[in-house]
Design a protein around this motif. Structure first.
Motif, PDB file in Angstrom:
ATOM      1  N   LEU A 172     -31.853   0.014 -21.000  1.00  0.00           N
ATOM      2  CA  LEU A 172     -31.416   0.048 -19.675  1.00  0.00           C
ATOM      3  C   LEU A 172     -30.547   1.271 -19.793  1.00  0.00           C
ATOM      4  CD1 LEU A 172     -30.771  -1.386 -17.246  1.00  0.00           C
ATOM      5  CD2 LEU A 172     -28.714  -2.519 -18.296  1.00  0.00           C
ATOM      6  N   ILE A 173     -30.486   2.125 -18.684  1.00  0.00           N
ATOM      7  CA  ILE A 173     -29.839   3.337 -18.270  1.00  0.00           C
ATOM      8  C   ILE A 173     -28.784   3.200 -17.161  1.00  0.00           C
ATOM      9  CG2 ILE A 173     -29.769   5.689 -17.697  1.00  0.00           C
ATOM     10  CD1 ILE A 173     -32.687   5.807 -18.985  1.00  0.00           C
ATOM     11  N   ALA A 174     -27.494   3.311 -17.360  1.00  0.00           N
ATOM     12  CA  ALA A 174     -26.438   3.226 -16.339  1.00  0.00           C
ATOM     13  C   ALA A 174     -25.830   4.662 -16.146  1.00  0.00           C
ATOM     14  CB  ALA A 174     -25.535   1.925 -16.609  1.00  0.00           C
ATOM     15  N   PRO A 175     -25.142   4.747 -14.857  1.00  0.00           N
ATOM     16  CA  PRO A 175     -24.325   5.832 -14.708  1.00  0.00           C
ATOM     17  C   PRO A 175     -23.282   5.993 -15.809  1.00  0.00           C
ATOM     18  CG  PRO A 175     -24.657   4.776 -12.719  1.00  0.00           C
ATOM     19  CD  PRO A 175     -25.064   4.047 -13.633  1.00  0.00           C
ATOM     20  N   TRP A 176     -22.736   7.317 -16.185  1.00  0.00           N
ATOM     21  CA  TRP A 176     -21.639   7.525 -17.265  1.00  0.00           C
ATOM     22  C   TRP A 176     -20.609   7.206 -16.850  1.00  0.00           C
ATOM     23  CZ3 TRP A 176     -21.295   8.906 -22.093  1.00  0.00           C
ATOM     24  CH2 TRP A 176     -20.034   9.186 -22.685  1.00  0.00           C
ATOM     25  N   ARG A 177     -20.252   7.142 -15.376  1.00  0.00           N
ATOM     26  CA  ARG A 177     -18.995   6.945 -14.809  1.00  0.00           C
ATOM     27  C   ARG A 177     -18.407   5.578 -15.155  1.00  0.00           C
ATOM     28  NH1 ARG A 177     -22.349   6.151 -10.383  1.00  0.00           N
ATOM     29  NH2 ARG A 177     -22.543   8.516  -9.997  1.00  0.00           N
ATOM     30  N   GLU A 178     -17.010   5.418 -15.185  1.00  0.00           N
ATOM     31  CA  GLU A 178     -16.155   4.239 -15.523  1.00  0.00           C
ATOM     32  C   GLU A 178     -15.106   3.814 -14.319  1.00  0.00           C
ATOM     33  OE1 GLU A 178     -16.766   1.998 -17.590  1.00  0.00           O
ATOM     34  OE2 GLU A 178     -17.999   2.951 -19.201  1.00  0.00           O
ATOM     35  N   PRO A 179     -14.683   2.841 -13.900  1.00  0.00           N
ATOM     36  CA  PRO A 179     -15.430   1.543 -14.360  1.00  0.00           C
ATOM     37  C   PRO A 179     -16.743   1.350 -13.607  1.00  0.00           C
ATOM     38  CG  PRO A 179     -13.898   1.005 -12.870  1.00  0.00           C
ATOM     39  CD  PRO A 179     -13.637   2.669 -13.061  1.00  0.00           C
ATOM     40  N   HIS A 180     -17.549   0.597 -14.304  1.00  0.00           N
ATOM     41  CA  HIS A 180     -18.818   0.213 -13.605  1.00  0.00           C
ATOM     42  C   HIS A 180     -18.685  -0.743 -12.691  1.00  0.00           C
ATOM     43  CE1 HIS A 180     -21.112   2.030 -17.369  1.00  0.00           C
ATOM     44  NE2 HIS A 180     -21.386   2.644 -16.439  1.00  0.00           N
ATOM     45  N   THR A 181     -19.652  -1.016 -11.746  1.00  0.00           N
ATOM     46  CA  THR A 181     -19.464  -2.149 -10.618  1.00  0.00           C
ATOM     47  C   THR A 181     -19.504  -3.551 -11.700  1.00  0.00           C
ATOM     48  OG1 THR A 181     -21.774  -2.162 -10.297  1.00  0.00           O
ATOM     49  CG2 THR A 181     -20.567  -0.858  -8.965  1.00  0.00           C
ATOM     50  N   PRO A 182     -18.852  -4.615 -10.872  1.00  0.00           N
ATOM     51  CA  PRO A 182     -19.063  -5.886 -11.863  1.00  0.00           C
ATOM     52  C   PRO A 182     -20.590  -6.425 -12.080  1.00  0.00           C
ATOM     53  CG  PRO A 182     -17.451  -5.850 -10.130  1.00  0.00           C
ATOM     54  CD  PRO A 182     -18.065  -4.493  -9.922  1.00  0.00           C
ATOM     55  N   ARG A 228     -29.035   6.653  -5.478  1.00  0.00           N
ATOM     56  CA  ARG A 228     -30.211   5.911  -4.841  1.00  0.00           C
ATOM     57  C   ARG A 228     -30.471   4.692  -5.827  1.00  0.00           C
ATOM     58  NH1 ARG A 228     -34.644  10.276  -3.228  1.00  0.00           N
ATOM     59  NH2 ARG A 228     -33.626  11.408  -4.907  1.00  0.00           N
ATOM     60  N   LEU A 229     -30.123   4.691  -7.100  1.00  0.00           N
ATOM     61  CA  LEU A 229     -30.346   3.698  -7.975  1.00  0.00           C
ATOM     62  C   LEU A 229     -29.292   3.339  -8.519  1.00  0.00           C
ATOM     63  CD1 LEU A 229     -33.732   4.774  -9.965  1.00  0.00           C
ATOM     64  CD2 LEU A 229     -33.515   2.767  -7.967  1.00  0.00           C
ATOM     65  N   ASP A 230     -28.948   2.103  -8.867  1.00  0.00           N
ATOM     66  CA  ASP A 230     -27.752   1.616  -9.892  1.00  0.00           C
ATOM     67  C   ASP A 230     -27.874   1.811 -10.889  1.00  0.00           C
ATOM     68  OD1 ASP A 230     -25.975   0.525  -7.243  1.00  0.00           O
ATOM     69  OD2 ASP A 230     -27.769  -0.729  -7.147  1.00  0.00           O
ATOM     70  N   ALA A 231     -29.139   1.490 -11.680  1.00  0.00           N
ATOM     71  CA  ALA A 231     -29.478   1.557 -13.090  1.00  0.00           C
ATOM     72  C   ALA A 231     -31.189   1.684 -13.162  1.00  0.00           C
ATOM     73  CB  ALA A 231     -29.398   0.332 -13.679  1.00  0.00           C
ATOM     74  N   LEU A 257     -32.773  -1.371  -9.168  1.00  0.00           N
ATOM     75  CA  LEU A 257     -33.070  -1.082 -10.436  1.00  0.00           C
ATOM     76  C   LEU A 257     -34.362  -0.268 -10.518  1.00  0.00           C
ATOM     77  CD1 LEU A 257     -32.359  -1.723 -13.588  1.00  0.00           C
ATOM     78  CD2 LEU A 257     -33.863  -3.770 -13.431  1.00  0.00           C
ATOM     79  N   GLY A 258     -34.512   1.130 -11.075  1.00  0.00           N
ATOM     80  CA  GLY A 258     -35.654   1.717 -11.372  1.00  0.00           C
ATOM     81  C   GLY A 258     -36.233   1.487 -12.790  1.00  0.00           C
ATOM     82  N   VAL A 259     -37.814   1.253 -12.756  1.00  0.00           N
ATOM     83  CA  VAL A 259     -38.343   0.865 -13.852  1.00  0.00           C
ATOM     84  C   VAL A 259     -39.446   1.775 -14.224  1.00  0.00           C
ATOM     85  CG1 VAL A 259     -39.143  -1.088 -15.423  1.00  0.00           C
ATOM     86  CG2 VAL A 259     -37.483  -1.489 -13.500  1.00  0.00           C
ATOM     87  N   VAL A 260     -39.601   2.468 -15.428  1.00  0.00           N
ATOM     88  CA  VAL A 260     -40.836   3.071 -15.520  1.00  0.00           C
ATOM     89  C   VAL A 260     -42.069   2.068 -15.696  1.00  0.00           C
ATOM     90  CG1 VAL A 260     -39.785   4.894 -16.931  1.00  0.00           C
ATOM     91  CG2 VAL A 260     -40.479   3.079 -18.061  1.00  0.00           C
ATOM     92  N   PRO A 261     -43.157   2.589 -15.393  1.00  0.00           N
ATOM     93  CA  PRO A 261     -44.451   1.591 -15.224  1.00  0.00           C
ATOM     94  C   PRO A 261     -44.557   0.750 -16.298  1.00  0.00           C
ATOM     95  CG  PRO A 261     -44.982   3.546 -13.854  1.00  0.00           C
ATOM     96  CD  PRO A 261     -43.586   3.721 -14.740  1.00  0.00           C
ATOM     97  N   THR A 262     -44.742   1.366 -17.563  1.00  0.00           N
ATOM     98  CA  THR A 262     -44.858   0.732 -18.715  1.00  0.00           C
ATOM     99  C   THR A 262     -43.920  -0.410 -18.875  1.00  0.00           C
ATOM    100  OG1 THR A 262     -43.829   2.341 -19.944  1.00  0.00           O
ATOM    101  CG2 THR A 262     -46.260   2.457 -19.839  1.00  0.00           C
ATOM    102  N   GLU A 296     -37.726  10.492 -12.412  1.00  0.00           N
ATOM    103  CA  GLU A 296     -37.011  10.023 -10.903  1.00  0.00           C
ATOM    104  C   GLU A 296     -35.980   9.102 -11.142  1.00  0.00           C
ATOM    105  OE1 GLU A 296     -40.803   9.828  -8.107  1.00  0.00           O
ATOM    106  OE2 GLU A 296     -40.616   8.321  -9.348  1.00  0.00           O
ATOM    107  N   ILE A 297     -35.745   8.259 -12.373  1.00  0.00           N
ATOM    108  CA  ILE A 297     -34.881   7.274 -12.747  1.00  0.00           C
ATOM    109  C   ILE A 297     -33.326   8.154 -12.576  1.00  0.00           C
ATOM    110  CG2 ILE A 297     -34.068   5.727 -14.171  1.00  0.00           C
ATOM    111  CD1 ILE A 297     -36.731   4.444 -14.470  1.00  0.00           C
ATOM    112  N   LEU A 298     -33.500   9.180 -13.610  1.00  0.00           N
ATOM    113  CA  LEU A 298     -32.400   9.598 -14.036  1.00  0.00           C
ATOM    114  C   LEU A 298     -31.931  10.666 -12.779  1.00  0.00           C
ATOM    115  CD1 LEU A 298     -33.334  11.630 -17.136  1.00  0.00           C
ATOM    116  CD2 LEU A 298     -31.537   9.526 -16.970  1.00  0.00           C
ATOM    117  N   GLN A 299     -32.763  11.118 -11.836  1.00  0.00           N
ATOM    118  CA  GLN A 299     -32.389  11.836 -10.645  1.00  0.00           C
ATOM    119  C   GLN A 299     -31.807  10.733  -9.577  1.00  0.00           C
ATOM    120  OE1 GLN A 299     -35.833  13.527  -9.293  1.00  0.00           O
ATOM    121  NE2 GLN A 299     -35.452  15.515 -10.382  1.00  0.00           N
ATOM    122  N   GLN A 300     -32.401   9.828  -9.560  1.00  0.00           N
ATOM    123  CA  GLN A 300     -31.749   8.892  -8.261  1.00  0.00           C
ATOM    124  C   GLN A 300     -30.435   7.994  -8.885  1.00  0.00           C
ATOM    125  OE1 GLN A 300     -35.048   6.572  -6.870  1.00  0.00           O
ATOM    126  NE2 GLN A 300     -36.293   8.460  -6.607  1.00  0.00           N
TER     127      GLN A 300
END
Length: 299
Positions: free
Chosen positions: A269-279, A138-141, A94-99, A129-133
């Motif tokens: 929370l931001i997650a990939p567009w692709r479906e289905p998501h992982t459980p 490299r990031l799940d969300a 999980l990538g998180v912006v510092p704030t 970086e969150i969107l790129q990864q």
């Protein structure tokens, strides 16, 4: 094929054969051989090579899009089958912006309590970086801003609306104010996040709108570093409500609300567009909805 696609994705992300090999846990000759085998199987050149990595060919850029889809689907399949056998388990990056770091435990704590078989790795990242990864797996969300800059094709769940306050030592004269306008910040010794952070770009906009010169002498990509400077009494900073709640409880600090309706940005929370998501990701999205409802009911 999946292993070689993973190698290719690592090379595209790292742009360096040695670092990509290290990321994959193999030797550099093994990675180079794997890329050449992938090129042989697909019948196209994927990488421009000189004495070092020089970029992807047009065919390589197209294969990278397919690789992300194929590897992402394969990971989802593995996790879904593992969950069917053993219940929800696995790792979540999980990538998180510092704030947003001061509030992340509100999401991850209850989530782990519901799903003790899941391990979460929380990484401080900029919004870009969150969107790129997320895109290159490299990031799940991620947790980032939802309504200030373009996000592209992602799934989002709101978590809270960010409000801004001035964090200051109680020894400073401004600490006696119950609230401040943005224009009141002129002349104060500001320390702020670096300009690669979206929060800083938001704050820059508010300061410009208020006619306040932007000239912080201290900048950092860490909120902890900014708060440490505020604690000296020589600096003030602009923080959100969760950061204020975490640090303003100290007897020597206080947080003063900044007036202005335009100062609110949605974080979620931001997650990939692709479906289905992982459980695991599906469960995290559900937890985000519960948290948002709980915060909204409390407000």
């Amino acid at each position: 094929m999946l292993d070689r696609l993973e190698m290719f994705m690592a090379l595209a992300a790292e742009r360096h054969f040695g670092r990509a090999a290290e990321k994959c846990g193999i030797s550099q000759p093994s990675l180079s051989a794997g890329i050449k085998q992938l090129e042989g199987e697909l019948g196209v050149q994927l990488v421009w090579r000189g004495s070092r990595f020089e970029g992807l060919t047009p065919e390589g850029a197209r294969v990278l899009d397919w690789a992300r889809r194929i590897v992402g689907d394969a990971r989802t399949l593995r996790q879904e089958m593992r969950s069917a056998r053993h219940g929800l388990s696995g790792n979540l990056r999980l990538g998180v912006v510092p704030t947003a770091l001061p509030m992340v435990a509100d999401l991850t704590g209850p989530f782990i309590a519901r799903h003790p078989g899941v391990q979460i790795e929380i990484l401080s990242r900029s919004s870009i970086e969150i969107l790129q990864q997320i895109d290159d797996l490299r990031l799940d969300a991620g947790i980032s801003y939802l309504d200030n800059e373009p996000l592209g094709r992602v799934v989002t769940e709101p978590l809270y609306t960010e409000r801004y306050l001035l964090l200051t030592a109680k020894s400073r004269p401004c600490s006696r104010q119950s609230s401040l306008n943005w224009a009141d910040l002129a002349g104060l010794p500001l320390c702020l996040l670096t300009e690669d952070m979206q929060n800083r770009r938001i704050i820059n906009h508010e300061l410009v709108q208020a006619g306040v010169p932007i000239a912080p002498r201290i900048e950092s990509n860490s909120m902890i570093a900014l708060v440490a400077h505020v604690l000296t009494g020589d600096w003030v900073s602009i923080v959100n409500a969760d950061t204020a709640m975490l640090f303003a409880a100290r007897p020597e600090l206080c947080a003063i609300p900044l007036r202005g309706e335009q100062s609110s940005k949605e974080v979620g929370l931001i997650a990939p567009w692709r479906e289905p998501h992982t459980p695991v990701l599906t469960a995290l999205l559900a937890q985000a909805r519960r948290l948002f409802k709980a915060r909204k009911d409390k407000a």
